[in-house]
Design a protein around this motif. Structure first.
Motif, PDB file in Angstrom:
ATOM      1  N   SER A  86     -71.465  -9.435  59.158  1.00 19.73           N
ATOM      2  CA  SER A  86     -72.382 -10.579  58.760  1.00 19.73           C
ATOM      3  C   SER A  86     -73.533  -9.883  58.003  1.00 19.73           C
ATOM      4  O   SER A  86     -73.990  -8.914  58.169  1.00 19.73           O
ATOM      5  CB  SER A  86     -73.252 -11.257  60.223  1.00 19.73           C
ATOM      6  N   GLN A  96     -70.440 -18.258  50.229  1.00 17.48           N
ATOM      7  CA  GLN A  96     -69.656 -19.171  50.973  1.00 17.48           C
ATOM      8  C   GLN A  96     -68.342 -19.289  50.839  1.00 17.48           C
ATOM      9  O   GLN A  96     -67.582 -19.475  51.406  1.00 17.48           O
ATOM     10  CB  GLN A  96     -70.568 -20.315  51.592  1.00 17.48           C
ATOM     11  N   GLY A  99     -65.770 -16.430  50.567  1.00 12.18           N
ATOM     12  CA  GLY A  99     -65.720 -15.355  51.556  1.00 12.18           C
ATOM     13  C   GLY A  99     -64.305 -15.209  51.942  1.00 12.18           C
ATOM     14  O   GLY A  99     -64.088 -13.933  52.194  1.00 12.18           O
ATOM     15  N   SER A 115     -63.325 -10.369  58.951  1.00 11.49           N
ATOM     16  CA  SER A 115     -63.835 -11.612  58.884  1.00 11.49           C
ATOM     17  C   SER A 115     -65.436 -11.584  58.566  1.00 11.49           C
ATOM     18  O   SER A 115     -66.098 -10.684  59.225  1.00 11.49           O
ATOM     19  CB  SER A 115     -63.749 -12.190  60.511  1.00 11.49           C
ATOM     20  N   GLU A 117     -68.863 -13.326  57.391  1.00  9.93           N
ATOM     21  CA  GLU A 117     -69.708 -14.389  57.371  1.00  9.93           C
ATOM     22  C   GLU A 117     -71.134 -14.034  56.678  1.00  9.93           C
ATOM     23  O   GLU A 117     -71.628 -12.897  56.478  1.00  9.93           O
ATOM     24  CB  GLU A 117     -70.189 -14.888  58.590  1.00  9.93           C
TER      25      GLU A 117
END
Length: 437
Positions: A86, A96, A99, A115, A117
């Motif tokens: 993150s 966004q 990603g 992953s 974010e």
């Protein structure tokens, strides 16, 4: 670092930006040993860094720390990790939508499951550049490692556009190698008729994670961090291209054994990596301020790069003073800069032999010498087996895909020329062994 099925790392933003509920490991500026002045180099930039480029550098730093803090030995197969990251960004909406592209890029480079974010960078404050007296805008930017490929490119370009400065971006590799990198830089600076050169020195050394355990030894994201630093500098200079010089032979880096396929061999300058990085930057940057990353040696073997450096005025001694090693002995025990037995060192040996007929580099070991350990001889044996076996166009395509703009036949021809240089290295070693006997 907490072990488990997924590692979760939270790059801290400004005060009050704390992780939500969950098993997050906080990382941030304090994860590096150097202070921000040394890492960011803002005092040497002539203008403000655009938000997207600052974001890219922050994302790359976060990925690098996640890579070092998440140990492969803790994974079920002792290699493939699952990493959740993150990161706060200023250009939140653009990131966004980008990603998935970032996760695909990181997976390509590291062979892990990522992953990523994003969070809005709250309390965002732009740190103004504070250029040193006399600094000016560069017209060209290149990554400069102190290696043979980056030295040869700098020498070739040093005599182009003599009135327009060239910026070389160098990342520190520890105090023991800083002097070597500086000496290699000076070999370009003293070339007759060299254009004005500017050097931006940055650094990255991770702190421990507080567990007392050694950090992960592999570092597949390091190249991405270096490139992001050079892109950031180029954006501040108003330059739209960053050159990342790596011979095409090692940028493709065909695996010597099936165990070294995909990201088990470095993919930091592979054509697909650069294509995905450029696509990512195109998505997060404003169209008028985007930067492209280009490998100028993409179609050349190590030997051809050595020859280009020599033709540009570098002496064999200049080239021999460079660092090509994947695990330099200088970092650990103060030995010669190049170990002589890792695959990059073997390719270096073949390139110098191709260009000069000899290689006067001081190596720690000779891989064909009697008495050397089995482990130290491992890459030499793998190379011998690879050269004895067939290599086809299919082999070029099956390891790591090529982007659409790369001709597979040209890539195959490049690998075959590189194999020819390596075959000559094996023949030289056999002659040396016969002479000793």
């Amino acid at each position: 670092m907490t072990t488990g099925s997924e590692a979760a790392l939270w790059w801290r933003g400004h005060r009050g930006d704390l992780p939500r509920a969950g098993r997050w490991t906080e990382i941030g500026e304090e994860s590096f040993r150097e202070n921000e002045h040394r890492i960011t180099g803002l005092h040497r930039l002539p203008g403000q860094v655009p938000d997207w480029a600052e974001d890219l550098f922050r994302v790359a730093r976060a990925a690098f720390i996640a890579d070092k803090y998440t140990r492969r030995n803790d994974a079920r197969d002792r290699w493939t990790r699952s990493i959740r990251l993150s990161v706060p960004v200023a250009a939140y909406e653009r990131w966004q939508s980008a990603g998935a592209g970032l996760a695909a890029l990181l997976q390509l480079v590291t062979a892990d499951l990522w992953s990523v974010e994003f969070r809005p960078l709250v309390g965002h404050h732009v740190q103004e550049a504070m250029p040193d007296s006399g600094d000016e805008h560069a017209g060209e930017v290149a990554l400069f490692s102190g290696g043979l490929d980056s030295l040869s490119w700098a020498a070739v370009r040093a005599q182009a556009n003599p009135s327009i400065p060239m910026l070389l971006v160098m990342f520190g590799e520890g105090n023991k190698l800083a002097g070597l990198q500086r000496r290699v830089y000076e070999s370009v600076n003293r070339l007759p008729g060299a254009r004005p050169l500017m050097l931006l020195e940055m650094s990255q050394t991770p702190h421990g994670d507080g567990s007392g355990r050694r950090l992960e030894s592999s570092s597949r994201t390091r190249g991405l961090l270096y490139v992001a630093g050079a892109v950031r500098a180029a954006a501040a200079h108003g330059v739209d291209t960053v050159h990342v010089p790596e011979n095409g032979q090692l940028s493709l880096n065909p695996p010597l054994t099936p165990a070294r396929s995909a990201a088990c061999s470095t993919r930091s300058v592979h054509p697909l990596t650069l294509a995905r990085l450029n696509a990512l930057m195109g998505a997060v940057a404003s169209p008028r301020r985007a930067v492209q990353v280009v490998n100028p040696w993409e179609r050349m073997t190590k030997g051809e790069v050595c020859k280009a450096g020599s033709d540009a005025g570098l002496s064999p001694a200049d080239l021999e003073a460079t660092l090509s090693c994947g695990k330099s002995p200088t970092k650990w025990c103060g030995g010669p800069p190049n170990c002589g037995v890792c695959f990059p060192c073997l390719v270096r040996r073949s390139g110098m032999l191709h260009a000069h007929g000899a290689d006067g580099t001081a190596y720690q070991d000779e891989p064909w010498a009697t008495g050397i350990s089995v482990e130290r001889r491992r890459n030499w044996r793998a190379l011998q087996q690879w050269l004895l076996g067939p290599y086809t166009l299919g082999d070029v395509l099956t390891d790591t895909p090529l982007p659409p703009d790369i001709d597979p036949v040209a890539a195959f021809d490049l690998v075959m020329r590189g194999r020819g240089e390596l075959v000559r290295l094996l023949a030289m070693a056999d002659e040396d062994a016969a002479a000793v006997a």
